[in-house]
Scaffold this active site. Structure first.
Site, short mmCIF file in Angstrom:
data_model
loop_
_atom_site.label_atom_id
_atom_site.label_comp_id
_atom_site.label_asym_id
_atom_site.label_seq_id
_atom_site.Cartn_x
_atom_site.Cartn_y
_atom_site.Cartn_z
N HIS A 1 -27.08 -20.23 -7.13
CA HIS A 1 -25.88 -19.58 -7.01
C HIS A 1 -24.49 -20.74 -6.97
O HIS A 1 -23.88 -20.88 -7.39
CB HIS A 1 -25.30 -18.76 -5.98
CG HIS A 1 -26.68 -17.42 -6.13
ND1 HIS A 1 -27.48 -17.77 -4.95
CD2 HIS A 1 -27.19 -16.44 -6.74
CE1 HIS A 1 -28.68 -16.64 -4.72
NE2 HIS A 1 -27.90 -16.16 -6.69
N ARG B 1 -35.26 -14.67 -2.42
CA ARG B 1 -36.62 -14.03 -1.61
C ARG B 1 -37.46 -15.10 -0.65
O ARG B 1 -37.94 -14.58 0.06
CB ARG B 1 -37.17 -13.39 -2.43
CG ARG B 1 -36.49 -11.92 -3.36
CD ARG B 1 -37.72 -11.55 -4.33
NE ARG B 1 -36.85 -10.74 -5.16
CZ ARG B 1 -36.99 -9.20 -4.99
NH1 ARG B 1 -37.64 -8.56 -4.02
NH2 ARG B 1 -36.09 -8.63 -5.74
N GLN C 1 -31.33 -0.56 -9.05
CA GLN C 1 -31.74 -1.97 -9.64
C GLN C 1 -33.79 -2.05 -9.02
O GLN C 1 -33.96 -2.85 -9.11
CB GLN C 1 -31.28 -3.50 -10.54
CG GLN C 1 -31.42 -4.51 -9.20
CD GLN C 1 -30.70 -5.29 -9.16
OE1 GLN C 1 -29.17 -4.85 -9.82
NE2 GLN C 1 -31.15 -6.75 -9.45
N GLN D 1 -34.01 -11.15 -17.47
CA GLN D 1 -32.46 -10.60 -17.19
C GLN D 1 -31.74 -10.62 -18.17
O GLN D 1 -30.58 -10.63 -18.80
CB GLN D 1 -32.43 -10.86 -15.58
CG GLN D 1 -30.52 -10.67 -15.33
CD GLN D 1 -30.49 -10.11 -14.08
OE1 GLN D 1 -30.86 -9.86 -13.05
NE2 GLN D 1 -30.37 -11.47 -13.41
N LYS E 1 -33.20 -18.76 -14.14
CA LYS E 1 -34.97 -18.13 -13.19
C LYS E 1 -35.39 -16.64 -13.32
O LYS E 1 -36.18 -16.05 -13.70
CB LYS E 1 -34.68 -18.17 -12.24
CG LYS E 1 -35.99 -18.24 -11.06
CD LYS E 1 -36.03 -17.98 -9.43
CE LYS E 1 -35.67 -17.54 -8.91
NZ LYS E 1 -36.47 -16.23 -9.09
N GLY F 1 -25.61 -11.78 -3.58
CA GLY F 1 -25.36 -12.58 -2.12
C GLY F 1 -26.74 -12.95 -1.75
O GLY F 1 -27.43 -13.49 -2.41
N ALA F 2 -27.39 -13.89 -0.15
CA ALA F 2 -27.80 -14.81 -0.02
C ALA F 2 -28.50 -15.47 -0.59
O ALA F 2 -29.14 -16.57 -0.93
CB ALA F 2 -29.79 -13.96 0.44
N LEU F 3 -26.41 -16.16 -0.78
CA LEU F 3 -27.16 -17.65 -1.28
C LEU F 3 -27.45 -18.63 -1.10
O LEU F 3 -27.93 -19.26 0.32
CB LEU F 3 -25.06 -17.61 -1.83
CG LEU F 3 -23.99 -16.47 -2.20
CD1 LEU F 3 -22.84 -16.94 -2.41
CD2 LEU F 3 -24.99 -15.82 -3.44
#
Ligand code: PAF
Length: 281
Positions: free
Chosen positions: A37, A189, A61, A155, A151, A31-33
Site C-alpha cells: 500500500h 491476509r 464485496q 480487479q 496483485k 486498511g491493514a496496510l
C-alpha cells in the site's frame, strides 16, 4: 495529515485545493496496510499534488460473512504508516456514510465476460461489490488519478471496465506487486498465516516464477501442468486455479504470441485464501 469521516468534510478540504489547480490522487484501501500500500502512496506522490487514502472495509464485496468479520482493522497502525509515507488526507467513512440506504442497495453494471472468470467464479458478485464502492469513492473524491495494485490484476481490469461504463475521466495507475524477500506477495491476509502456512504459501510465487523463467522452453499447456504440479506435494494448500491468460480478457491464452500474457493463481493456504500473479509480457 487530515482524517475525514464524512464526504462533506472531505469535500470541504478538497474544494479549495481543486480550485487552485492541485492534482488529486486517490489510493483506495481496506486498511491493514503493508508496504505494498505504501508503494501506492509513493507512486501517487509522483503523479499528483494531494494524496487521499481511503480506508473502508467494504461489506458488499465479501461473499463470506466470516471473511468480512475477521478482516484485520489495525487503524492506529494504518494511520501512523500513512502519516510517515506523507499521505495528505485519510477518508475513513462508516458503512452508513457510504451506504445511506443500506448495503443491500441496488447495483449492477455490465463488467464484461471477465467478471465471471477466475476470482469471479470463486467469489460470486465480488466485482459488483468492488466496482460499487470504488464508484462511490470516485464520486466522493473526484480524483485525477487513482492507484491500484497489480496483485489484484482482475480487479484493475474490472475497475477500468467500470470507468468506461460511466465514462469517468480518471487515470488509473497500476503499481507492481511488492514481495517479501522470499517472494511472497504482500497482502493484508498474510497476517492470518500460521508459521507452516507462511512457508507453504511460497508455492504461489515459486510456481509463477517457474512459468516466467521457463516460458520459452515449454508449451502453454506444459507450463500450466508443471506449475499446477507444484501444488500436488504440499499438504494444507489447495489450488483453486493456475492459469496463463490473455491479460486483456483473462480468457485462457490461446497462443504464446498474444500481446499480453499473465499467469494467475489462487489457492487456499490453511484457512487463508491467497492470490498472486506475474505478468509474462
Ligand atoms: O483492493 C482493495 O483493497 C479493495 O478491493 C478496494 C479497491 C479498496 C475496494 O474496496
Amino acid at each position: 495529515m487530515e482524517v475525514f469521516e464524512t464526504k462533506e468534510a472531505l469535500n470541504a478540504y478538497l474544494k479549495p485545493l481543486k480550485a487552485s489547480g492541485k492534482k488529486i490522487a486517490l489510493v483506495p484501501t481496506m486498511g491493514a496496510l503493508h508496504n505494498g500500500h505504501i508503494s501506492l502512496i509513493k507512486l501517487a506522490k509522483e503523479n499528483a499534488d494531494v494524496i487521499i487514502c481511503s480506508i473502508f472495509v467494504n461489506p458488499t464485496q465479501f461473499t463470506d460473512p466470516k471473511d468480512l468479520e475477521k478482516y484485520p482493522r489495525p487503524i492506529e497502525h494504518d494511520l501512523a504508516m500513512l502519516k510517515d509515507a506523507g499521505c495528505n488526507g485519510v477518508f475513513m467513512p462508516d458503512v452508513a456514510e457510504m451506504y445511506p440506504s443500506g448495503s443491500d442497495e441496488n447495483w449492477h453494471i455490465d463488467l464484461g465476460k471477465a467478471e465471471f472468470l477466475l476470482e469471479g467464479e470463486f467469489r460470486k458478485g465480488h466485482y459488483q461489490g468492488v466496482t460499487q464502492i470504488v464508484k462511490k469513492l470516485f464520486d466522493a473524491v473526484e480524483p485525477d488519478v487513482a492507484m491500484f495494485g497489480q496483485k489484484d490484476f482482475q480487479q484493475v481490469l474490472m475497475i477500468k471496465n467500470m470507468l468506461s461504463h460511466f465514462k469517468l475521466p480518471i487515470n488509473i495507475i497500476t503499481c507492481p506487486i511488492i514481495r517479501e524477500d522470499d517472494g511472497l506477495a504482500m497482502s493484508s491476509r498474510n497476517i492470518h498465516l500460521s508459521i507452516a502456512d507462511r512457508k507453504n504459501a511460497l508455492v504461489l510465487s515459486k510456481s509463477l516464477q517457474f512459468v516466467v523463467d521457463n516460458f520459452d522452453q515449454f508449451s502453454l499447456k506444459e507450463l500450466e501442468e508443471k506449475a499446477r504440479a507444484f501444488y500436488n506435494t504440499i499438504e494444507g494448500v489447495e489450488l483453486d486455479y493456475f492459469t496463463i491468460a490473455d491479460g486483456n480478457t483473462l480468457e485462457p491464452a490461446k497462443s504464446k504470441d498474444e500481446n499480453s500474457l499473465v499467469a494467475l493463481v489462487a489457492a487456499q493456504v490453511g484457512s487463508t485464501r491467497l492470490i498472486d500473479n506475474m505478468i509474462i509480457k
